[in-house]
Scaffold this motif. Structure first.
Motif, PDB file in Angstrom:
ATOM      1  N   MET A  63       0.893  -1.157   0.018  1.00  0.00           N
ATOM      2  CA  MET A  63      -0.065  -0.011   0.004  1.00  0.00           C
ATOM      3  C   MET A  63       0.945   1.323   0.054  1.00  0.00           C
ATOM      4  O   MET A  63       0.573   2.205  -0.851  1.00  0.00           O
ATOM      5  N   LEU A  64       1.940   1.260   0.859  1.00  0.00           N
ATOM      6  CA  LEU A  64       2.552   2.307   0.871  1.00  0.00           C
ATOM      7  C   LEU A  64       3.589   2.533  -0.670  1.00  0.00           C
ATOM      8  O   LEU A  64       3.730   3.749  -1.087  1.00  0.00           O
ATOM      9  N   ALA A  65       3.934   1.755  -1.185  1.00  0.00           N
ATOM     10  CA  ALA A  65       4.657   1.569  -2.290  1.00  0.00           C
ATOM     11  C   ALA A  65       3.589   1.884  -3.603  1.00  0.00           C
ATOM     12  O   ALA A  65       4.064   2.880  -4.320  1.00  0.00           O
ATOM     13  N   GLY A  66       2.480   1.597  -3.543  1.00  0.00           N
ATOM     14  CA  GLY A  66       1.485   1.880  -4.511  1.00  0.00           C
ATOM     15  C   GLY A  66       1.039   3.329  -4.480  1.00  0.00           C
ATOM     16  O   GLY A  66       1.006   3.892  -5.581  1.00  0.00           O
ATOM     17  N   LYS A  67       1.214   3.937  -3.406  1.00  0.00           N
ATOM     18  CA  LYS A  67       0.903   5.315  -3.289  1.00  0.00           C
ATOM     19  C   LYS A  67       1.963   6.243  -3.395  1.00  0.00           C
ATOM     20  O   LYS A  67       1.787   7.209  -4.007  1.00  0.00           O
ATOM     21  N   ARG A  68       3.110   5.720  -3.190  1.00  0.00           N
ATOM     22  CA  ARG A  68       4.449   6.452  -3.426  1.00  0.00           C
ATOM     23  C   ARG A  68       5.084   6.428  -4.706  1.00  0.00           C
ATOM     24  O   ARG A  68       5.670   7.498  -5.256  1.00  0.00           O
ATOM     25  N   THR A  69       4.836   5.705  -5.369  1.00  0.00           N
ATOM     26  CA  THR A  69       5.248   5.668  -7.078  1.00  0.00           C
ATOM     27  C   THR A  69       4.570   6.717  -7.957  1.00  0.00           C
ATOM     28  O   THR A  69       3.524   6.935  -7.655  1.00  0.00           O
ATOM     29  N   LYS A  70       5.759   7.199  -8.644  1.00  0.00           N
ATOM     30  CA  LYS A  70       5.513   8.139  -9.493  1.00  0.00           C
ATOM     31  C   LYS A  70       5.264   7.325 -11.154  1.00  0.00           C
ATOM     32  O   LYS A  70       4.603   7.963 -11.802  1.00  0.00           O
ATOM     33  N   SER A  71       6.146   6.400 -11.379  1.00  0.00           N
ATOM     34  CA  SER A  71       5.998   5.738 -12.463  1.00  0.00           C
ATOM     35  C   SER A  71       5.051   4.662 -12.653  1.00  0.00           C
ATOM     36  O   SER A  71       4.910   4.082 -13.683  1.00  0.00           O
ATOM     37  N   ASN A  72       4.398   4.431 -11.411  1.00  0.00           N
ATOM     38  CA  ASN A  72       3.411   3.112 -11.435  1.00  0.00           C
ATOM     39  C   ASN A  72       4.184   1.887 -11.823  1.00  0.00           C
ATOM     40  O   ASN A  72       3.416   0.718 -12.025  1.00  0.00           O
ATOM     41  N   THR A  73       5.299   1.919 -11.693  1.00  0.00           N
ATOM     42  CA  THR A  73       6.176   0.661 -11.815  1.00  0.00           C
ATOM     43  C   THR A  73       7.046   0.412 -10.386  1.00  0.00           C
ATOM     44  O   THR A  73       7.811   1.245 -10.180  1.00  0.00           O
ATOM     45  N   LEU A  74       6.666  -0.935  -9.798  1.00  0.00           N
ATOM     46  CA  LEU A  74       7.433  -1.368  -8.881  1.00  0.00           C
ATOM     47  C   LEU A  74       8.619  -2.231  -9.157  1.00  0.00           C
ATOM     48  O   LEU A  74       8.183  -3.205 -10.216  1.00  0.00           O
ATOM     49  N   GLY A  75       9.457  -2.548  -8.457  1.00  0.00           N
ATOM     50  CA  GLY A  75      10.537  -3.307  -8.585  1.00  0.00           C
ATOM     51  C   GLY A  75      10.494  -4.505  -7.598  1.00  0.00           C
ATOM     52  O   GLY A  75      10.272  -4.450  -6.425  1.00  0.00           O
ATOM     53  N   TYR A  76      10.796  -5.868  -7.857  1.00  0.00           N
ATOM     54  CA  TYR A  76      10.848  -6.835  -6.790  1.00  0.00           C
ATOM     55  C   TYR A  76      12.173  -7.764  -7.294  1.00  0.00           C
ATOM     56  O   TYR A  76      11.972  -8.514  -8.131  1.00  0.00           O
ATOM     57  N   VAL A  77      12.990  -7.734  -5.997  1.00  0.00           N
ATOM     58  CA  VAL A  77      14.063  -8.714  -6.039  1.00  0.00           C
ATOM     59  C   VAL A  77      13.758  -9.959  -5.277  1.00  0.00           C
ATOM     60  O   VAL A  77      13.558  -9.855  -4.274  1.00  0.00           O
ATOM     61  N   ALA A  78      13.727 -11.088  -6.082  1.00  0.00           N
ATOM     62  CA  ALA A  78      13.339 -12.234  -5.241  1.00  0.00           C
ATOM     63  C   ALA A  78      14.510 -13.536  -5.430  1.00  0.00           C
ATOM     64  O   ALA A  78      15.234 -13.298  -6.226  1.00  0.00           O
ATOM     65  N   PRO A  79      14.716 -14.315  -4.645  1.00  0.00           N
ATOM     66  CA  PRO A  79      15.446 -15.256  -4.481  1.00  0.00           C
ATOM     67  C   PRO A  79      14.997 -16.644  -5.312  1.00  0.00           C
ATOM     68  O   PRO A  79      15.617 -16.813  -6.337  1.00  0.00           O
ATOM     69  N   PHE A  80      14.170 -17.458  -4.790  1.00  0.00           N
ATOM     70  CA  PHE A  80      13.704 -18.457  -5.362  1.00  0.00           C
ATOM     71  C   PHE A  80      12.335 -18.592  -5.431  1.00  0.00           C
ATOM     72  O   PHE A  80      11.558 -18.196  -4.636  1.00  0.00           O
ATOM     73  N   PRO A  81      11.739 -19.197  -6.520  1.00  0.00           N
ATOM     74  CA  PRO A  81      10.245 -19.138  -7.068  1.00  0.00           C
ATOM     75  C   PRO A  81       9.481 -20.345  -6.155  1.00  0.00           C
ATOM     76  O   PRO A  81       8.987 -21.288  -6.696  1.00  0.00           O
ATOM     77  N   ILE A  82       9.550 -20.177  -4.926  1.00  0.00           N
ATOM     78  CA  ILE A  82       8.974 -21.028  -4.099  1.00  0.00           C
ATOM     79  C   ILE A  82       7.667 -20.222  -3.488  1.00  0.00           C
ATOM     80  O   ILE A  82       7.518 -19.075  -3.833  1.00  0.00           O
ATOM     81  N   PRO A  83       6.702 -21.269  -2.869  1.00  0.00           N
ATOM     82  CA  PRO A  83       5.522 -20.560  -2.797  1.00  0.00           C
ATOM     83  C   PRO A  83       5.459 -19.287  -1.498  1.00  0.00           C
ATOM     84  O   PRO A  83       4.706 -18.495  -1.746  1.00  0.00           O
ATOM     85  N   GLU A  84       6.468 -19.448  -0.518  1.00  0.00           N
ATOM     86  CA  GLU A  84       6.483 -18.211   0.339  1.00  0.00           C
ATOM     87  C   GLU A  84       6.954 -16.973  -0.319  1.00  0.00           C
ATOM     88  O   GLU A  84       6.485 -15.835  -0.037  1.00  0.00           O
ATOM     89  N   VAL A  85       7.693 -17.031  -1.297  1.00  0.00           N
ATOM     90  CA  VAL A  85       8.284 -15.861  -1.990  1.00  0.00           C
ATOM     91  C   VAL A  85       7.169 -15.344  -2.906  1.00  0.00           C
ATOM     92  O   VAL A  85       6.817 -13.992  -3.055  1.00  0.00           O
ATOM     93  N   ILE A  86       6.405 -16.163  -3.926  1.00  0.00           N
ATOM     94  CA  ILE A  86       5.582 -15.891  -4.404  1.00  0.00           C
ATOM     95  C   ILE A  86       4.378 -15.493  -3.901  1.00  0.00           C
ATOM     96  O   ILE A  86       3.662 -14.237  -4.236  1.00  0.00           O
ATOM     97  N   ARG A  87       4.208 -15.806  -2.728  1.00  0.00           N
ATOM     98  CA  ARG A  87       2.857 -15.376  -1.949  1.00  0.00           C
ATOM     99  C   ARG A  87       3.265 -13.826  -1.410  1.00  0.00           C
ATOM    100  O   ARG A  87       2.469 -13.169  -1.211  1.00  0.00           O
ATOM    101  N   ASN A  88       4.343 -13.590  -1.024  1.00  0.00           N
ATOM    102  CA  ASN A  88       4.833 -12.326  -0.539  1.00  0.00           C
ATOM    103  C   ASN A  88       4.569 -11.501  -1.899  1.00  0.00           C
ATOM    104  O   ASN A  88       4.248 -10.255  -1.659  1.00  0.00           O
ATOM    105  N   LEU A  89       5.219 -11.786  -3.011  1.00  0.00           N
ATOM    106  CA  LEU A  89       5.347 -11.102  -4.269  1.00  0.00           C
ATOM    107  C   LEU A  89       3.613 -10.595  -4.532  1.00  0.00           C
ATOM    108  O   LEU A  89       3.353  -9.468  -4.801  1.00  0.00           O
ATOM    109  N   ASN A  90       2.855 -11.636  -4.378  1.00  0.00           N
ATOM    110  CA  ASN A  90       1.661 -11.275  -4.826  1.00  0.00           C
ATOM    111  C   ASN A  90       0.782 -10.341  -3.695  1.00  0.00           C
ATOM    112  O   ASN A  90       0.015  -9.511  -4.360  1.00  0.00           O
TER     113      ASN A  90
END
Length: 362
Positions: A147-174
């Motif tokens: 929510m903080l990121a969505g309101k702060r962005t000016k470009s409407n593009t957020l970046g996410y650096v992720a380690p491994f595509p396991i459920p806990e990481v995908i869950r946090n990303l989503n």
């Protein structure tokens, strides 16, 4: 491979217990309960392993001479982990916490040979008669910082650096993307996977690549402060992960999604000392105090605060779930209907992207 050392703390004497809750209580006169911790990363001053080690120290502070703790850091999540876990058991640890997903199978194998040792594995899904599992509803915090990121962005593009595509990481990303789009429907996120939990150069390079694609707010599921530092140097914004990273980017950090593992460790050690330990599948979140957000930074837009605080209170009270519908998966296909919540089993096995994430899933 980095050199590993056992580091011993709280070596005082006291009364300890070393029996599983399902068996008889075995007391060793004047001997503390010896507890081992195995870490995938370094015990530095920030990040995932740092927070776990703060939890270990909380155990020492809570129980004093009744316990003795040891830990091994920088253990690769592969075959060598089994040797290290086995060594902890051989060295007299009758309770062992293995603190990363990749330690799951080694923990199960070693536990079979040490039935009188209580094992606790973090982030996994396999249990045994003497193996309990624990993980957090980290996605609750991820939704809020989104929510903080969505309101702060000016470009409407957020970046996410992720380690491994396991459920806990995908869950946090989503959850992060859902939170962002709750306050800014135009927001989207781009992801770079680095196949490492802790690699500051890779983390920095991934964040730089995302910035070059227009991302002006960065989030991560990795452990170092490199991304927050980079955002600070570029005049952009970031979300800390696992621990508070504000000192590395006082103007850049909007908040941090942090973990207070100590509340769980104290709970399970108390069970063990009382002879009441049993293997459980524990999932705690903001309500229990294991997921906590760091103080909001100076760059957080004030207009988001009422909605943010209302949503935070609703999550703690159990009145709002980040994966409550309507939710569409990537491409716009409806996934969760309005008034419905993603089933618990699906939540912990998540392998799909929500709408608003750009790029293919690994």
């Amino acid at each position: 491979m980095q050199r590993r050392q056992f580091i011993h703390h709280a070596a005082g004497l006291g009364l300890g217990a070393a029996a599983l809750g399902t068996g008889s209580l075995v007391r060793a006169a004047q001997a503390p309960l010896k507890i081992g911790f195995i870490y995938s990363g370094p015990v530095a001053d920030v990040g995932w392993t740092y927070q776990h080690d703060l939890g270990r120290k909380m155990v020492e502070a809570e129980f004093g001479p009744k316990v003795k703790t040891v830990f091994v850091e920088n253990v690769p999540e592969g075959p060598d982990a089994e040797r290290v876990i086995r060594q902890l058991a051989d060295d007299g640890c009758t309770m062992i916490f293995t603190t990363s997903f990749g330690f799951m199978d080694p923990t199960i194998r070693v536990a079979a040979d040490y039935p009188d040792v209580a094992f606790e594995h973090c982030s996994g899904y396999k249990t045994a008669a003497n193996v309990g599992i624990y993980q957090t509803r980290f996605y609750e915090g991820a939704y809020l910082v989104g929510m903080l990121a969505g309101k702060r962005t000016k470009s409407n593009t957020l970046g996410y650096v992720a380690p491994f595509p396991i459920p806990e990481v995908i869950r946090n990303l989503n959850a992060f993307v859902l939170g962002a789009r709750a306050v800014n429907p135009k927001a989207s996120a781009r992801v770079v996977w680095i196949n490492s939990w802790y690699d500051p150069p890779k983390e920095r390079d991934a964040a730089l690549a995302l910035m070059n694609q227009g991302a002006d707010v960065m989030y991560q599921n990795t452990d170092s402060p490199a991304i927050v530092q980079l955002a600070q140097s570029k005049g952009l914004w970031a979300i800390g992960q696992d621990s508070d990273m504000a000192r590395f980017g006082p103007n850049a950090q909007l908040s941090a999604n942090t973990l207070n593992w100590g509340v769980y460790y104290v709970h399970k050690v108390r069970q063990r000392l009382a002879g009441q330990w049993k293997p459980e599948d524990t999932k705690w979140g903001m309500k229990e105090g294991i997921v906590k957000l760091a103080a909001l930074g100076p760059s957080v837009p004030k207009e988001v605060l009422p909605q943010f605080e209302d949503r935070r209170g609703a999550i703690v009270a159990g009145k709002f779930h980040p994966f409550a519908g309507p939710i569409a998966e990537q491409g716009g296909k409806p996934r969760i209907a309005s008034g419905q919540v993603l089933p618990e089993a699906d939540l912990w096995q998540m392998k799909w992207y929500v709408d608003g994430i750009v790029g293919k899933q690994p």
